[in-house]
Design an enzyme around this catalytic site. Structure first.
Site, PDB file in Angstrom:
ATOM      1  N   ARG A  65      39.899 -18.161  11.058  1.00  0.00           N
ATOM      2  CA  ARG A  65      40.288 -17.038  11.223  1.00  0.00           C
ATOM      3  C   ARG A  65      40.494 -16.373  10.108  1.00  0.00           C
ATOM      4  O   ARG A  65      40.545 -14.516   9.272  1.00  0.00           O
ATOM      5  CB  ARG A  65      42.960 -16.572  11.684  1.00  0.00           C
ATOM      6  CG  ARG A  65      42.748 -15.909  11.693  1.00  0.00           C
ATOM      7  CD  ARG A  65      44.033 -15.586  12.309  1.00  0.00           C
ATOM      8  NE  ARG A  65      44.699 -14.378  12.640  1.00  0.00           N
ATOM      9  CZ  ARG A  65      45.952 -15.113  11.951  1.00  0.00           C
ATOM     10  NH1 ARG A  65      46.923 -15.918  12.052  1.00  0.00           N
ATOM     11  NH2 ARG A  65      46.622 -13.349  12.383  1.00  0.00           N
ATOM     12  N   HIS A  69      39.631 -12.246   8.908  1.00  0.00           N
ATOM     13  CA  HIS A  69      40.673 -11.849   7.576  1.00  0.00           C
ATOM     14  C   HIS A  69      40.394 -11.370   6.194  1.00  0.00           C
ATOM     15  O   HIS A  69      40.530  -9.998   6.035  1.00  0.00           O
ATOM     16  CB  HIS A  69      41.949 -12.474   7.909  1.00  0.00           C
ATOM     17  CG  HIS A  69      42.452 -12.262   8.858  1.00  0.00           C
ATOM     18  ND1 HIS A  69      44.269 -12.021   9.260  1.00  0.00           N
ATOM     19  CD2 HIS A  69      41.772 -12.081  10.613  1.00  0.00           C
ATOM     20  CE1 HIS A  69      43.919 -11.753  10.488  1.00  0.00           C
ATOM     21  NE2 HIS A  69      43.431 -11.549  11.344  1.00  0.00           N
ATOM     22  N   ASN A  97      48.918 -10.826   7.983  1.00  0.00           N
ATOM     23  CA  ASN A  97      48.634 -11.710   7.573  1.00  0.00           C
ATOM     24  C   ASN A  97      49.855 -12.729   7.192  1.00  0.00           C
ATOM     25  O   ASN A  97      49.988 -13.950   7.224  1.00  0.00           O
ATOM     26  CB  ASN A  97      47.486 -12.348   6.505  1.00  0.00           C
ATOM     27  CG  ASN A  97      46.914 -11.395   6.415  1.00  0.00           C
ATOM     28  OD1 ASN A  97      45.484 -11.303   7.501  1.00  0.00           O
ATOM     29  ND2 ASN A  97      46.020 -10.509   5.676  1.00  0.00           N
ATOM     30  N   HIS A 196      39.063 -18.500  19.815  1.00  0.00           N
ATOM     31  CA  HIS A 196      40.514 -18.746  20.516  1.00  0.00           C
ATOM     32  C   HIS A 196      40.360 -19.597  21.576  1.00  0.00           C
ATOM     33  O   HIS A 196      41.530 -20.280  22.022  1.00  0.00           O
ATOM     34  CB  HIS A 196      40.991 -17.234  20.956  1.00  0.00           C
ATOM     35  CG  HIS A 196      41.303 -16.220  20.081  1.00  0.00           C
ATOM     36  ND1 HIS A 196      42.193 -14.482  20.484  1.00  0.00           N
ATOM     37  CD2 HIS A 196      41.436 -16.235  18.103  1.00  0.00           C
ATOM     38  CE1 HIS A 196      42.432 -14.316  19.514  1.00  0.00           C
ATOM     39  NE2 HIS A 196      42.206 -14.892  17.910  1.00  0.00           N
TER      40      HIS A 196
END
Length: 322
Positions: A65, A69, A97, A196
């Site tokens: 992740r 990001h 975040n 996920h």
């Protein structure tokens, strides 16, 4: 034209050609970028990431992740790792975040180990990209050849993080647009969402969904999830994104979606009568296709707007500009 002028013009023209040949244009990233300058970089990073994941398996999802990001804000330039300063508005405090993204210290630890053997050579942006691959492999997920040669930014953008990172409450068309804006297809988006299959989410991000009594959520699944996520407290309580095999990188995530057991709204919208249903269905039947597509899509994501050549810097520590 006399000989001296003619010869002079040839020399000038030749010099210009040499300059053009040596000017880094849109430099190509390459898996072998550090083969000569830091041949042990990848094994050093892998050892560090494996240790972190063995201490806490959830860290694998956090590192994947973190790479995502980073790449969605200014490209894959490690801007997400920069701390707040008078001249830098840190992305760490952007809404998507803050109190959510994890793993900064793991990247910093890997960077320290690499600096010991090759000071000033390997970028934090590349370490982030390699860490995502090594984290996936450490929990039984796919591995892939990571393109290397990114350099680190000297800036960050909290405002872009707030606008360009997809919200967990987005609808399908918004998600597709957010990924398309970064050069990624709807298929890339579905494949990358498959990360996920591991990791956890905080209660406040899925509370509305499990209390909605909607037709897009299995009632038994919602009831199970409510036990650890009260309607008016426990915002930071954690739940596995994949209830069935929460610690295995597999295709159960997609099977869950087909049974209306996606935890986040952005999970379930991938299978809700829309244009991505067929991709979810395909991945639920063909785990090899999913794992292959995931690797290809994360390589593509890692190529978003890298700083190369003379652009950017190689940070000595990842949280600060040199």
């Amino acid at each position: 034209m006399d000989f001296i002028h003619f010869f002079g013009n040839i020399v000038v023209s030749f010099s210009v050609l040499i300059l053009l040949w040596n000017t880094p244009s849109e430099a190509q990233l390459s898996p072998s970028f550090y083969s000569n300058t830091c041949p042990n970089a990848l094994t050093t990073i892998r050892t560090s990431i494996r240790q972190a994941v063995s201490r806490e398996r959830r860290m694998a999802a956090s590192l994947i992740r973190l790479h995502f990001h980073d790449c969605f804000v200014q490209g894959c330039d490690a801007s997400i790792l920069l701390d707040e300063t008078p001249s830098i508005q840190s992305e760490k405090t952007a809404f998507p975040n803050v109190n959510s993204v994890r793993g900064y210290e793991v990247i910093e630890a890997a960077k320290r180990e690499v600096e010991k053997i090759c000071p000033g050579v390997v970028s934090c942006a590349d370490i982030l990209a390699v860490a995502a691959r090594d984290a996936s492999a450490a929990v039984g997920g796919p591995s892939w050849n990571v393109n290397l040669g990114r350099r680190d930014s000297t800036t960050a953008s909290r405002s872009v993080a707030n606008t360009d990172l997809p919200s967990p409450f987005s609808d399908l068309s918004t998600l597709i647009s957010a990924f398309a804006n970064k050069g990624l297809s709807a298929r890339d988006m579905v494949a990358l969402s498959g990360s996920h299959t591991i990791g956890q989410s905080q209660c406040f991000l899925f509370r509305n969904r499990i209390y909605s009594n909607g037709t897009d959520i299995d009632a038994g699944f919602a009831s199970t999830r409510r036990r650890q996520c009260p309607s008016n407290s426990g915002d930071s309580n954690l739940a596995a994104l994949d209830l069935v095999t929460p610690n295995s990188f597999d295709n159960n995530y997609f099977k869950n979606l087909m049974h209306r057991k996606g935890l986040l709204q952005t999970d379930q919208v991938l299978f809700s009568g829309g244009s991505t249903d067929s991709i979810v269905s395909e991945y639920s039947r063909n785990p090899r296709t999913f794992l292959s597509d995931f690797g290809n899509s994360i390589i593509k994501m890692g190529d978003i707007e890298p700083l190369t050549g003379q652009n950017g810097i190689i940070r000595r520590i990842c949280s600060a500009v040199n």
